[in-house]
Design a protein around this motif. Structure first.
Motif, PDB file in Angstrom:
ATOM      1  N   ILE A  92      10.200   4.653  -4.435  1.00 24.72           N
ATOM      2  CA  ILE A  92       9.851   3.377  -3.806  1.00 24.72           C
ATOM      3  C   ILE A  92      11.027   2.586  -3.221  1.00 24.72           C
ATOM      4  N   GLN A  93      12.249   2.909  -3.652  1.00 23.63           N
ATOM      5  CA  GLN A  93      13.385   2.116  -3.182  1.00 23.63           C
ATOM      6  C   GLN A  93      13.508   2.082  -1.643  1.00 23.63           C
ATOM      7  N   PRO A  94      13.305   3.209  -0.947  1.00 23.48           N
ATOM      8  CA  PRO A  94      13.405   3.151   0.519  1.00 23.48           C
ATOM      9  C   PRO A  94      12.384   2.208   1.158  1.00 23.48           C
ATOM     10  N   LEU A  95      11.257   1.947   0.458  1.00 25.21           N
ATOM     11  CA  LEU A  95      10.208   1.093   0.995  1.00 25.21           C
ATOM     12  C   LEU A  95      10.445  -0.380   0.672  1.00 25.21           C
ATOM     13  N   PRO A 137       0.818  -1.232   0.000  1.00 24.45           N
ATOM     14  CA  PRO A 137       0.000   0.000   0.000  1.00 24.45           C
ATOM     15  C   PRO A 137       0.846   1.275   0.000  1.00 24.45           C
ATOM     16  N   GLN A 138       1.930   1.281   0.814  1.00 25.70           N
ATOM     17  CA  GLN A 138       2.796   2.463   0.859  1.00 25.70           C
ATOM     18  C   GLN A 138       3.559   2.636  -0.451  1.00 25.70           C
ATOM     19  N   ILE A 139       3.970   1.531  -1.053  1.00 27.75           N
ATOM     20  CA  ILE A 139       4.700   1.596  -2.329  1.00 27.75           C
ATOM     21  C   ILE A 139       3.820   2.190  -3.415  1.00 27.75           C
ATOM     22  N   LEU A 140       2.572   1.728  -3.493  1.00 21.12           N
ATOM     23  CA  LEU A 140       1.658   2.239  -4.514  1.00 21.12           C
ATOM     24  C   LEU A 140       1.363   3.722  -4.289  1.00 21.12           C
TER      25      LEU A 140
END
Length: 415
Positions: A411-414, A380-383
């Motif tokens: 998105i890489q940090p996630l 969900p956080q990535i999207l």
């Protein structure tokens, strides 16, 4: 004397009934279907379990699909976890990594006649780590190309199924026919993304199939894949099709394949149920190949047992029963299986009233060879992080390279 014996017998019978009631086990299983046909089938499987477990009752609890994972999470946090649950592929990693799922391997491999190796290894990829089995997929639905044969005929083109049979259905051919279809059907489109979405929602479903066809992935091994050469080529091709060829339904427009306004779309086999009302001839074909070769994409739902449940051992035994060869064959009428023996059986190939056998063979092949859509415990956080960067991509004058780098930076940090 006879009266005394009769009294003792009656007391013993009462004690047996009472003891049976005390030791009866009620299993609770959450599902997201309310379909009468689905629940009738599931209750039939639960009833057959009584042949070996006469004191076990299974109750199926329907939770609406839109907030299914959230409600499941709340139940677990509140100490009210179900014994067994359906689980979506995008939620599985989070539950696995939180050590919430029971290892089913010992129970499954000990079950008589189970044949664990009958499950397609690629289809098990999301649910198994080394020897640990977190779940068993009960529905493995590949992404397929749906096409409007009438529009292909009007354009004087061979349809995708015919092209695929000749070994020529690749990303270049896909672009070529999409453009010609749009040109020969003014006001209509060559292709639309899954369910007419793919820009603000279903972003990964729009981008993943072509990226995999080129040999890349959107992410893997905790590393962003959007900025890799294979993915960049795939995304640039899609961008050209939207804005140069004008063959893919663009942002803000509605194509609606099911109403005959787009010649092709990508979707799963369950959408065949909508085609009974279609006013045109239609068919199903594999996804286009690319430099990466055949790269079928599959969506999945699995059966899991929660480690903190009250009846883990019996719950695991019911999962083994539910996913044995006989019951997988029964469920295949609604849920595409991951067992190779069932996929290859005539009952599956010929069992869909809407989809002809030659098309179902492609469905079976895609399941057996396919890889599950990319999942992550922070999906969900990535999207959410992707959304504004992907939005920047879908502009006619977008700097595609910069937009793709922006996706990875977000998105890489996630990952």
């Amino acid at each position: 004397m006879k009266a005394a014996i009769a009294g003792i017998a009656a007391s013993a019978l009462t004690l047996c009934i009472s003891t049976s009631a005390v030791f009866a086990t009620d299993l609770r299983m959450t599902v997201w279907t309310g379909s009468e046909a689905h629940l009738k089938m599931l209750n039939g499987i639960a009833e057959s379990f009584k042949a070996t477990h006469p004191d076990v009752n299974v109750k199926f609890e329907t939770v609406p699909v839109n907030d299914y994972t959230q409600k499941l999470t709340f139940q677990i946090a509140g100490g009210n976890a179900p014994d067994i649950a359906w689980m979506m592929e995008d939620a599985a990693p989070a539950f696995e990594n939180a050590n919430l799922l029971m290892d089913l391997a010992p129970t499954l491999k000990a079950a008589e006649g189970y044949d664990f190796d009958d499950f397609s290894k690629p289809a098990m990829g999301l649910w198994q780590k080394d020897e640990t089995v977190y779940g068993i997929p009960f529905s493995t639905s590949p992404f397929m190309i749906y096409y409007n044969k009438d529009m292909f005929d009007k354009a004087g083109l061979e349809d995708p199924l015919t092209i695929a049979a000749k070994g020529e259905w690749n990303m270049d051919k896909f672009q070529e026919v999409s453009k010609k279809l749009a040109e020969t059907n003014p006001g209509k489109w060559g292709f639309e993304f899954k369910d007419g979405e793919g820009y603000a929602s279903r972003m990964t479903h729009a981008l993943l199939p072509p990226i995999r066809a080129y040999g890349g992935d959107i992410w893997s091994n905790k590393e962003c894949g959007f900025d890799k050469p294979e993915a960049v080529k795939a995304v640039k091709q899609l961008h050209d099709m939207v804005f140069k060829d004008k063959s893919i339904v663009p942002p803000g427009e509605q194509g609606d394949y099911f109403s005959g306004n787009s010649a092709m779309t990508v979707n799963q086999i369950s959408r065949a149920s909508k085609m009974a009302e279609a006013g045109f001839k239609w068919g199903i074909a594999p996804l286009p190949t690319g430099p990466g070769g055949e790269s079928p994409v599959i969506g999945q739902a699995g059966l899991v047992v929660f480690a903190q449940g009250k009846n883990t051992e019996i719950a695991a035994e019911f999962v083994a029963h539910m996913t044995n060869k006989e019951n997988v064959a029964t469920m295949a009428q609604f849920f595409p299986p991951a067992r190779k023996s069932v996929l290859q059986a005539d009952a599956f190939i010929n069992g869909n009233k809407l989809v002809p056998p030659e098309m179902m063979k492609n469905v079976a092949a895609a399941i057996e060879k396919g890889r599950v859509v990319s999942a992550n415990e922070k999906a969900p956080q990535i999207l959410a992080a992707m959304a504004p960067r992907v939005d920047a991509l879908w502009k006619p004058d977008a700097d595609v390279d910069a937009a793709i780098k922006g996706i990875c930076a977000a998105i890489q940090p996630l990952l």
